[in-house]
Design an enzyme around this catalytic site. Sequence first.
Site, PDB file in Angstrom:
ATOM      1  CE  LYS A   1      -1.860   2.701   3.097  1.00 35.34           C
ATOM      2  NZ  LYS A   1      -1.926   4.028   2.430  1.00 35.34           N
TER       3      LYS A   1
ATOM      4  N   GLY B   1       7.149   4.578   8.443  1.00 36.52           N
ATOM      5  CA  GLY B   1       6.272   5.726   8.672  1.00 36.52           C
ATOM      6  C   GLY B   1       6.430   6.252  10.088  1.00 36.52           C
ATOM      7  CB  SER B   2       4.242   8.420  12.093  1.00 38.72           C
ATOM      8  OG  SER B   2       3.084   7.643  12.354  1.00 38.72           O
ATOM      9  CB  THR B   3       7.114   6.800  16.400  1.00 32.38           C
ATOM     10  OG1 THR B   3       8.448   6.909  15.864  1.00 32.38           O
ATOM     11  CG2 THR B   3       7.188   6.025  17.693  1.00 32.38           C
TER      12      THR B   3
ATOM     13  N   GLY C   1       3.439   3.030  13.926  1.00 33.39           N
ATOM     14  CA  GLY C   1       4.256   1.845  14.206  1.00 33.39           C
ATOM     15  C   GLY C   1       3.856   1.172  15.506  1.00 33.39           C
TER      16      GLY C   1
ATOM     17  CD  GLU D   1      13.027   3.721   8.272  1.00 27.89           C
ATOM     18  OE1 GLU D   1      12.945   4.677   9.075  1.00 27.89           O
ATOM     19  OE2 GLU D   1      12.989   3.860   7.053  1.00 27.89           O
TER      20      GLU D   1
ATOM     21  CB  CYS E   1      12.714   8.568   8.984  1.00 25.18           C
ATOM     22  SG  CYS E   1      13.406   7.489   7.742  1.00 25.18           S
TER      23      CYS E   1
ATOM     24  CD  GLU F   1      10.425  12.007  12.359  1.00 27.05           C
ATOM     25  OE1 GLU F   1      11.308  11.575  11.610  1.00 27.05           O
ATOM     26  OE2 GLU F   1       9.427  11.337  12.695  1.00 27.05           O
TER      27      GLU F   1
END
Length: 476
Positions: free
Chosen positions: A182, A234-236, A239, A256, A290, A387
Amino acid sequence: MAFEYAPAPESRSVVDIAPSYGLFIDGEFTDAADGKVFKTVSPATEEVLSEVAQAGAEDVDRAVKAARKAFTKWSALPGAERAKYLFRIARIIQERSRELAVLETLDNGKPIRETRDADLPLVAAHFFYYAGWADKLDHAGFGGNPRPLGVAGQVIPWNFPLLMLAWKIAPALATGNTVVLKPAETTPLSALFFADICRQAGLPRGVVNILPGYGDAGAALVAHEDVDKIAFTGSTAVGKAIARQIAGTDKKVTLELGGKGANIVFDDAPIDQAVEGIVTGIFFNQGQVCCAGSRLLVQESVQDELLDSLKRRLSTLRIGDPLDKNTDLGAINSAEQLARIRTLADAGEAEGAERWSPECELPSSGYWFAPTLFTNVTQAHTVARDEIFGPVLSVLTFRTPDEAVAKANNTQYGLSAGIWTEKGSRILAVANKLRAGVVWANTFNKFDPTSPFGGYKESGHGREGGRHGLEAYLDV
């Protein structure tokens, strides 16, 4: 005196974008089950580039079934046969690299110089590299006859759309897995062009499936019970949600996630070289990286000299049309991302950090943010902790190597770091103490398919790239 730059636009005519695209399932382009579509726009001009089918749960199920069916034959092929497909894909990417670079720049907003000179060569290199591994898996150090996992569900971000696709798909196919991927909703086009490349390469139906859509499609893919492996970049926050969702299942996962990389400049560093590295570290891809070096740690005695030099350099950066080969900084990827950058930069100012940007004229349409520098920053400031994912650099100082290490490690992230010094012994001593997955020495943002990439702490779990990147797709 400053030179005037004549515009050097890359031609848009090298890429033919269709008015609409379907989902790519089982080797065919098809409408979404519920008929939903969404528009993808160019961040530099806000023009609509195309209309794209929006995947839902039913489409995810169809794609996973197609991937499962294809897995039987694909995984049974000898590694040397799978390698032929990967080599073919790599060569087609090289042949179509100019077209793909222009497409990526239009859909993502990053400068053509970056898509042409960084993204596309690396995309092809990843497919070449993993093609070379396909018939050597017995010798990869994971024991004899390692087996593929099955169906890999992969969710990628918008900052390096085609490169992230290569990082995910190349090792998955080399190891004998099939894929449902995706792409991000703001940058679906290069993944759909890649679907066409799979057909061009004669890849068997169902081995690669591409499902453009929103977060709900990604969530449905992660939750699908017939998916054996999840790979997410992507974003934490997302995740963590994925980790919670698959806890207690036997799915393998690589995550990641975010970063707040420290770029450490010691007093013996070559200042001009360090300034170039700092600029690359935070302004490459508009800081939407990132592993960006978003925290600059400068030894106190050289702070003034370094900042003067850095400000001079930032005043020469050219911001504007991403298709102009002279452009250094392109557009921010979306209105949503621009709003986030603005909010965090305003917070930095409100908390008392000193904000500076070079004089620059921003285009009237599209999503733009001037390169920004914050000084007088403490570790408590939001701009030093969160971030930002934009062209914003926070400058902190240190006196001793131990203080530099302590400040660099004082973050919930641990993806990347940079060290600038003349002394090799200092590079090794400091690098060994940094809790970061990648540490660059006297350079920054250098990537190579043979080198593993990943983080510690909230920057993720597992490694991508290199021999290590095979393990995530094998039952070892």
